[in-house]
Design a protein around this motif. Structure first.
Motif, PDB file in Angstrom:
ATOM      1  N   ASP A   9      72.975  58.486 -17.895  1.00 22.99           N
ATOM      2  CA  ASP A   9      71.846  58.531 -16.964  1.00 22.99           C
ATOM      3  C   ASP A   9      72.256  59.271 -15.687  1.00 22.99           C
ATOM      4  OD1 ASP A   9      70.364  56.885 -18.724  1.00 22.99           O
ATOM      5  OD2 ASP A   9      71.356  55.113 -17.893  1.00 22.99           O
ATOM      6  N   SER A  10      71.280  59.723 -14.922  1.00 24.75           N
ATOM      7  CA  SER A  10      71.575  60.497 -13.709  1.00 24.75           C
ATOM      8  C   SER A  10      72.306  59.677 -12.657  1.00 24.75           C
ATOM      9  CB  SER A  10      70.285  61.072 -13.112  1.00 24.75           C
ATOM     10  OG  SER A  10      69.376  60.045 -12.752  1.00 24.75           O
ATOM     11  N   THR A  11      72.264  58.357 -12.766  1.00 24.71           N
ATOM     12  CA  THR A  11      73.001  57.511 -11.824  1.00 24.71           C
ATOM     13  C   THR A  11      74.509  57.674 -11.953  1.00 24.71           C
ATOM     14  OG1 THR A  11      72.618  55.759 -13.441  1.00 24.71           O
ATOM     15  CG2 THR A  11      71.287  55.704 -11.447  1.00 24.71           C
ATOM     16  N   ALA A  12      74.979  58.356 -13.000  1.00 25.95           N
ATOM     17  CA  ALA A  12      76.421  58.573 -13.174  1.00 25.95           C
ATOM     18  C   ALA A  12      76.980  59.567 -12.157  1.00 25.95           C
ATOM     19  CB  ALA A  12      76.725  59.065 -14.599  1.00 25.95           C
ATOM     20  N   ASP A  13      76.092  60.320 -11.496  1.00 25.43           N
ATOM     21  CA  ASP A  13      76.518  61.253 -10.443  1.00 25.43           C
ATOM     22  C   ASP A  13      77.605  62.226 -10.918  1.00 25.43           C
ATOM     23  OD1 ASP A  13      74.715  60.080  -8.729  1.00 25.43           O
ATOM     24  OD2 ASP A  13      76.188  58.817  -7.717  1.00 25.43           O
ATOM     25  N   ILE A  14      77.437  62.757 -12.111  1.00 24.97           N
ATOM     26  CA  ILE A  14      78.419  63.692 -12.664  1.00 24.97           C
ATOM     27  C   ILE A  14      78.193  65.088 -12.083  1.00 24.97           C
ATOM     28  CG2 ILE A  14      79.326  64.746 -14.766  1.00 24.97           C
ATOM     29  CD1 ILE A  14      78.403  62.358 -16.317  1.00 24.97           C
ATOM     30  N   PRO A  15      79.207  65.696 -11.477  1.00 25.76           N
ATOM     31  CA  PRO A  15      79.054  67.071 -10.999  1.00 25.76           C
ATOM     32  C   PRO A  15      78.649  67.996 -12.139  1.00 25.76           C
ATOM     33  CG  PRO A  15      81.073  66.090 -10.145  1.00 25.76           C
ATOM     34  CD  PRO A  15      80.547  65.144 -11.182  1.00 25.76           C
ATOM     35  N   VAL A  16      77.839  68.989 -11.850  1.00 27.95           N
ATOM     36  CA  VAL A  16      77.311  69.886 -12.879  1.00 27.95           C
ATOM     37  C   VAL A  16      78.430  70.547 -13.681  1.00 27.95           C
ATOM     38  CG1 VAL A  16      75.989  71.999 -13.276  1.00 27.95           C
ATOM     39  CG2 VAL A  16      75.174  70.327 -11.616  1.00 27.95           C
ATOM     40  N   ASP A  17      79.488  70.987 -12.999  1.00 28.27           N
ATOM     41  CA  ASP A  17      80.560  71.672 -13.714  1.00 28.27           C
ATOM     42  C   ASP A  17      81.293  70.735 -14.681  1.00 28.27           C
ATOM     43  OD1 ASP A  17      81.573  70.277 -11.490  1.00 28.27           O
ATOM     44  OD2 ASP A  17      83.374  71.511 -11.416  1.00 28.27           O
ATOM     45  N   ILE A  18      81.407  69.468 -14.321  1.00 29.03           N
ATOM     46  CA  ILE A  18      82.055  68.493 -15.202  1.00 29.03           C
ATOM     47  C   ILE A  18      81.171  68.229 -16.426  1.00 29.03           C
ATOM     48  CG2 ILE A  18      82.862  66.109 -15.416  1.00 29.03           C
ATOM     49  CD1 ILE A  18      84.704  67.711 -13.700  1.00 29.03           C
ATOM     50  N   ALA A  19      79.872  68.072 -16.191  1.00 26.24           N
ATOM     51  CA  ALA A  19      78.937  67.839 -17.297  1.00 26.24           C
ATOM     52  C   ALA A  19      78.953  69.006 -18.272  1.00 26.24           C
ATOM     53  CB  ALA A  19      77.526  67.615 -16.745  1.00 26.24           C
ATOM     54  N   GLU A  20      79.008  70.213 -17.741  1.00 23.20           N
ATOM     55  CA  GLU A  20      79.032  71.396 -18.605  1.00 23.20           C
ATOM     56  C   GLU A  20      80.354  71.509 -19.364  1.00 23.20           C
ATOM     57  OE1 GLU A  20      78.177  74.635 -15.978  1.00 23.20           O
ATOM     58  OE2 GLU A  20      76.008  74.239 -15.957  1.00 23.20           O
ATOM     59  N   LYS A  21      81.440  71.242 -18.686  1.00 25.68           N
ATOM     60  CA  LYS A  21      82.761  71.337 -19.306  1.00 25.68           C
ATOM     61  C   LYS A  21      82.899  70.393 -20.495  1.00 25.68           C
ATOM     62  CE  LYS A  21      87.689  70.615 -18.285  1.00 25.68           C
ATOM     63  NZ  LYS A  21      88.678  70.283 -17.219  1.00 25.68           N
ATOM     64  N   TYR A  22      82.390  69.175 -20.350  1.00 27.75           N
ATOM     65  CA  TYR A  22      82.545  68.167 -21.402  1.00 27.75           C
ATOM     66  C   TYR A  22      81.297  68.020 -22.277  1.00 27.75           C
ATOM     67  CZ  TYR A  22      86.848  66.665 -19.090  1.00 27.75           C
ATOM     68  OH  TYR A  22      88.123  66.623 -18.541  1.00 27.75           O
ATOM     69  N   ASN A  23      80.295  68.841 -22.027  1.00 30.31           N
ATOM     70  CA  ASN A  23      79.037  68.794 -22.781  1.00 30.31           C
ATOM     71  C   ASN A  23      78.427  67.397 -22.758  1.00 30.31           C
ATOM     72  OD1 ASN A  23      76.883  69.742 -24.323  1.00 30.31           O
ATOM     73  ND2 ASN A  23      77.925  69.327 -26.276  1.00 30.31           N
ATOM     74  N   ILE A  24      78.236  66.888 -21.551  1.00 23.62           N
ATOM     75  CA  ILE A  24      77.592  65.583 -21.358  1.00 23.62           C
ATOM     76  C   ILE A  24      76.144  65.826 -20.954  1.00 23.62           C
ATOM     77  CG2 ILE A  24      77.603  63.443 -20.027  1.00 23.62           C
ATOM     78  CD1 ILE A  24      80.618  63.989 -19.492  1.00 23.62           C
ATOM     79  N   ARG A  25      75.217  65.248 -21.676  1.00 20.99           N
ATOM     80  CA  ARG A  25      73.802  65.398 -21.359  1.00 20.99           C
ATOM     81  C   ARG A  25      73.342  64.227 -20.480  1.00 20.99           C
ATOM     82  NH1 ARG A  25      71.791  68.978 -25.253  1.00 20.99           N
ATOM     83  NH2 ARG A  25      73.580  70.287 -25.866  1.00 20.99           N
ATOM     84  N   VAL A  26      72.431  64.513 -19.567  1.00 21.19           N
ATOM     85  CA  VAL A  26      72.026  63.519 -18.568  1.00 21.19           C
ATOM     86  C   VAL A  26      70.515  63.269 -18.603  1.00 21.19           C
ATOM     87  CG1 VAL A  26      71.988  62.968 -16.111  1.00 21.19           C
ATOM     88  CG2 VAL A  26      73.961  64.179 -17.079  1.00 21.19           C
ATOM     89  N   ALA A  27      70.141  61.996 -18.707  1.00 20.65           N
ATOM     90  CA  ALA A  27      68.726  61.597 -18.648  1.00 20.65           C
ATOM     91  C   ALA A  27      68.392  61.203 -17.209  1.00 20.65           C
ATOM     92  CB  ALA A  27      68.472  60.430 -19.594  1.00 20.65           C
ATOM     93  N   PRO A  28      67.451  61.883 -16.573  1.00 17.15           N
ATOM     94  CA  PRO A  28      67.175  61.622 -15.148  1.00 17.15           C
ATOM     95  C   PRO A  28      66.255  60.434 -14.900  1.00 17.15           C
ATOM     96  CG  PRO A  28      65.836  63.446 -15.916  1.00 17.15           C
ATOM     97  CD  PRO A  28      66.708  63.053 -17.076  1.00 17.15           C
TER      98      PRO A  28
END
Length: 285
Positions: A9-28
């Motif tokens: 979920d978006s509450t995880a506050d994952i930086p965009v570059d980290i999400a892209e690097k690890y291919n983590i999808r985020v539900a807002p």
């Protein structure tokens, strides 16, 4: 293509570059101002929340991702060819996001495992990153979900608040507590444990001094127990890059660690905790 994907979920506050690097999808999640419905991290920013409060003294409320939104979220991912999803959800005791994700997951024949993170913010990110490491080792989604469930008690985090005004406006702090904190220049620290938040130590003085003391205290409290492979330094958007680099430098003096991730609080944490919020998250060995 790896058939397992990690989502959160978006509450995880994952930086965009980290999400892209690890291919983590985020539900807002949703951020609400009266009849205005914004999507966290999509059409609203933490900077906007702070600016709107400064100009109008107006704070938003937040609401969970709905079951139908989760259904569409999972369906879109499965249509890409993934067959297993591990979704790391915002703490079930703090939000209906977990239950809504479970409801949506039940509508699919494919394997979708929803994990109650028992935490919030970058504590969720730490679990996501561990899940990605297990995924890349070829571990099944079921085993990843089981492993994460066992790890939630090792997830350590909390927040040092610069002020109580946002908590007060949101109905989470009495007027007496607000007045006392302002008069005495008190900065309370909030710990997240067993799916709940509670006030721990209270600091007094200038923000910079309190933040340095907070880092020292948190590291000393778990001396010898911290998994030093990854630490997250987490702040609200109003802190300058120079300030953050200074805290990062001090953190390196306090603890030898392989990686320090700097993360900025998203709209949900910002709207509840307010400007000047500072935190440190890590896992125990």
């Amino acid at each position: 293509m790896n058939k397992v994907i990690i989502t959160t979920d978006s509450t995880a506050d994952i930086p965009v570059d980290i999400a892209e690097k690890y291919n983590i999808r985020v539900a807002p999640l949703h951020v609400l101002y009266d009849d205005e419905d914004f999507t966290d991290g999509v059409d609203i920013t933490p900077e906007y929340i702070l600016k709107r409060y400064e100009e109008r003294e107006q704070l938003p409320s937040t609401s969970a991702v709905t079951p139908e939104e989760y259904r569409q979220f999972f369906e879109g991912i499965l249509n890409e060819g993934y067959t297993q999803i591990v979704h790391i959800a915002f703490c079930a005791d703090m939000s209906s996001t977990y239950q809504n994700a479970v409801i949506a997951a039940g509508e699919f024949d494919q394997e979708i495992y929803v994990v109650d993170s028992r935490c919030l913010s970058v504590g969720m990110m730490l679990l996501c990153l561990r899940a990605c490491e297990l995924r890349d080792m070829g571990i099944s989604a079921k085993h990843i979900a089981e492993t994460l469930g066992d790890m939630t008690e090792k997830n350590i985090g909390g927040f040092l608040l610069s002020q109580l005004e946002f908590l007060h406006k949101g109905g989470r702090c009495s007027s007496i507590s607000l007045l006392g904190a302002n008069l005495l220049n008190i900065k309370p620290s909030i710990v997240v444990k067993d799916g709940a938040m509670s006030v721990a130590k209270k600091y007094r003085g200038k923000d910079e001094i309190c933040r340095l003391k907070y880092m020292k205290d948190r590291i000393a409290e778990f001396d010898g127990q911290i998994d030093t492979s990854r630490i997250v330094l987490h702040t609200t958007c109003d802190l300058s890059e120079k300030e953050i680099k200074g805290y990062e430098k001090e953190l390196k003096k306090l603890l030898e660690c392989d990686e320090i991730i700097v993360s900025t609080a998203g709209c949900v944490i910002t709207s509840h905790c307010g400007p000047g919020t500072f935190s440190l998250f890590f896992m125990l060995k």
